[in-house]
Design a protein around this motif. Structure first.
Motif, PDB file in Angstrom:
ATOM      1  N   UNK A  20       0.835  -1.187   0.000  1.00 46.96           N
ATOM      2  CA  UNK A  20       0.000   0.000   0.000  1.00 46.96           C
ATOM      3  C   UNK A  20       0.875   1.244   0.000  1.00 46.96           C
ATOM      4  N   UNK A  21       0.316   2.322  -0.548  1.00 38.83           N
ATOM      5  CA  UNK A  21       1.065   3.559  -0.714  1.00 38.83           C
ATOM      6  C   UNK A  21       0.287   4.729  -0.146  1.00 38.83           C
ATOM      7  N   UNK A  22       1.015   5.781   0.168  1.00 39.79           N
ATOM      8  CA  UNK A  22       0.380   7.014   0.644  1.00 39.79           C
ATOM      9  C   UNK A  22       1.162   8.189   0.083  1.00 39.79           C
ATOM     10  N   UNK A  23       0.437   9.076  -0.580  1.00 41.96           N
ATOM     11  CA  UNK A  23       1.048  10.286  -1.130  1.00 41.96           C
ATOM     12  C   UNK A  23       0.560  11.495  -0.341  1.00 41.96           C
ATOM     13  N   UNK A  24       1.511  12.310   0.085  1.00 45.88           N
ATOM     14  CA  UNK A  24       1.180  13.555   0.767  1.00 45.88           C
ATOM     15  C   UNK A  24       1.264  14.694  -0.242  1.00 45.88           C
ATOM     16  N   UNK A  25       0.255  15.564  -0.219  1.00 41.33           N
ATOM     17  CA  UNK A  25       0.251  16.697  -1.141  1.00 41.33           C
ATOM     18  C   UNK A  25      -0.310  17.931  -0.441  1.00 41.33           C
ATOM     19  N   UNK A  26      -0.169  19.059  -1.113  1.00 41.54           N
ATOM     20  CA  UNK A  26      -0.627  20.317  -0.515  1.00 41.54           C
ATOM     21  C   UNK A  26       0.545  21.050   0.116  1.00 41.54           C
ATOM     22  N   UNK A  27       0.320  21.628   1.267  1.00 40.75           N
ATOM     23  CA  UNK A  27       1.343  22.405   1.967  1.00 40.75           C
ATOM     24  C   UNK A  27       2.231  21.478   2.797  1.00 40.75           C
ATOM     25  N   UNK A  28       3.129  20.774   2.118  1.00 42.51           N
ATOM     26  CA  UNK A  28       3.944  19.744   2.779  1.00 42.51           C
ATOM     27  C   UNK A  28       5.416  20.115   2.827  1.00 42.51           C
ATOM     28  N   UNK A  29       5.716  21.411   2.811  1.00 45.10           N
ATOM     29  CA  UNK A  29       7.120  21.839   2.851  1.00 45.10           C
ATOM     30  C   UNK A  29       7.812  21.381   4.132  1.00 45.10           C
ATOM     31  N   UNK A  30       7.044  21.276   5.219  1.00 47.59           N
ATOM     32  CA  UNK A  30       7.613  20.848   6.500  1.00 47.59           C
ATOM     33  C   UNK A  30       7.097  19.463   6.871  1.00 47.59           C
ATOM     34  N   UNK A  31       7.109  18.579   5.884  1.00 44.95           N
ATOM     35  CA  UNK A  31       6.699  17.193   6.115  1.00 44.95           C
ATOM     36  C   UNK A  31       7.770  16.480   6.929  1.00 44.95           C
ATOM     37  N   UNK A  78       5.093   7.294   0.961  1.00 46.32           N
ATOM     38  CA  UNK A  78       5.567   6.156   1.734  1.00 46.32           C
ATOM     39  C   UNK A  78       4.875   4.892   1.251  1.00 46.32           C
ATOM     40  N   UNK A  79       5.544   3.778   1.517  1.00 49.60           N
ATOM     41  CA  UNK A  79       5.035   2.484   1.098  1.00 49.60           C
ATOM     42  C   UNK A  79       5.071   1.529   2.284  1.00 49.60           C
ATOM     43  N   UNK A  80       4.096   0.658   2.321  1.00 47.31           N
ATOM     44  CA  UNK A  80       4.111  -0.412   3.313  1.00 47.31           C
ATOM     45  C   UNK A  80       4.038  -1.729   2.557  1.00 47.31           C
ATOM     46  N   UNK A  81       5.129  -2.462   2.594  1.00 55.68           N
ATOM     47  CA  UNK A  81       5.172  -3.783   1.981  1.00 55.68           C
ATOM     48  C   UNK A  81       4.800  -4.808   3.031  1.00 55.68           C
ATOM     49  N   UNK A  82       3.726  -5.533   2.771  1.00 56.03           N
ATOM     50  CA  UNK A  82       3.214  -6.507   3.728  1.00 56.03           C
ATOM     51  C   UNK A  82       3.364  -7.912   3.150  1.00 56.03           C
ATOM     52  N   UNK A  83       4.006  -8.767   3.904  1.00 57.86           N
ATOM     53  CA  UNK A  83       4.220 -10.147   3.478  1.00 57.86           C
ATOM     54  C   UNK A  83       3.740 -11.095   4.568  1.00 57.86           C
ATOM     55  N   UNK A  84       3.593 -12.346   4.200  1.00 59.14           N
ATOM     56  CA  UNK A  84       3.128 -13.371   5.147  1.00 59.14           C
ATOM     57  C   UNK A  84       1.895 -12.879   5.895  1.00 59.14           C
ATOM     58  N   UNK A  85       0.956 -12.353   5.141  1.00 60.45           N
ATOM     59  CA  UNK A  85      -0.232 -11.762   5.744  1.00 60.45           C
ATOM     60  C   UNK A  85      -1.067 -12.807   6.464  1.00 60.45           C
ATOM     61  N   UNK A  86      -1.643 -12.365   7.565  1.00 62.28           N
ATOM     62  CA  UNK A  86      -2.483 -13.215   8.407  1.00 62.28           C
ATOM     63  C   UNK A  86      -3.887 -12.624   8.464  1.00 62.28           C
ATOM     64  N   UNK A  87      -4.825 -13.453   8.841  1.00 64.13           N
ATOM     65  CA  UNK A  87      -6.201 -12.978   8.948  1.00 64.13           C
ATOM     66  C   UNK A  87      -6.275 -11.791   9.915  1.00 64.13           C
ATOM     67  N   UNK A  88      -5.492 -11.838  10.973  1.00 60.22           N
ATOM     68  CA  UNK A  88      -5.536 -10.770  11.972  1.00 60.22           C
ATOM     69  C   UNK A  88      -4.937  -9.450  11.489  1.00 60.22           C
TER      70      UNK A  88
END
Length: 115
Positions: A20-31, A78-88
């Motif tokens: 999954x990915x997340x893109x930040x946009x807008x006023x992100x100069x001080x991210x 940012x990215x979240x790489x998820x492996x060996x996923x479980x039901x929980x």
């Protein structure tokens, strides 16, 4: 104004992988720090992974060894790489970011792991 937009959620079989990915946009100069939290129905929001602008990261105990987080500062992503996923691991995953000292949240992306 800051927008965080997640993408890449979906359904996967137990043992599978998903990114999954997340893109930040807008006023992100001080991210600054960014990360992922998740919340399953009836449960409290849980920290999954955090990453700093320098690349330092922290993973929640329940995902350590299975998930990894990365960051592309040029793309404010940012990215979240998820492996060996479980039901929980089934939950709504929310992107989080600190911009100018304030917390910001995305709308979330659903991850469902079929057992």
């Amino acid at each position: 104004q800051v927008q965080l937009v997640e993408s890449g959620g979906g359904s996967v079989q137990a043992g599978g992988s998903l990114r999954i990915s997340c893109v930040a946009s807008g006023s992100v100069e001080e991210l600054r720090d960014m990360g992922w939290f998740r919340q399953a129905p009836g449960q409290e929001r849980e920290m999954v992974a955090l990453v700093s602008p320098g690349g330092g990261y922290n993973l929640g105990n329940s995902v350590r060894g299975r998930f990894s987080i990365s960051r592309d500062d040029a793309k404010n992503t940012i990215y979240l790489q998820m492996s060996s996923l479980r039901h929980e691991d089934t939950a709504m995953y929310y992107c989080w970011a600190v911009v100018s000292g304030r917390d910001h949240w995305g709308q979330g992306t659903q991850v469902t792991v079929a057992s």
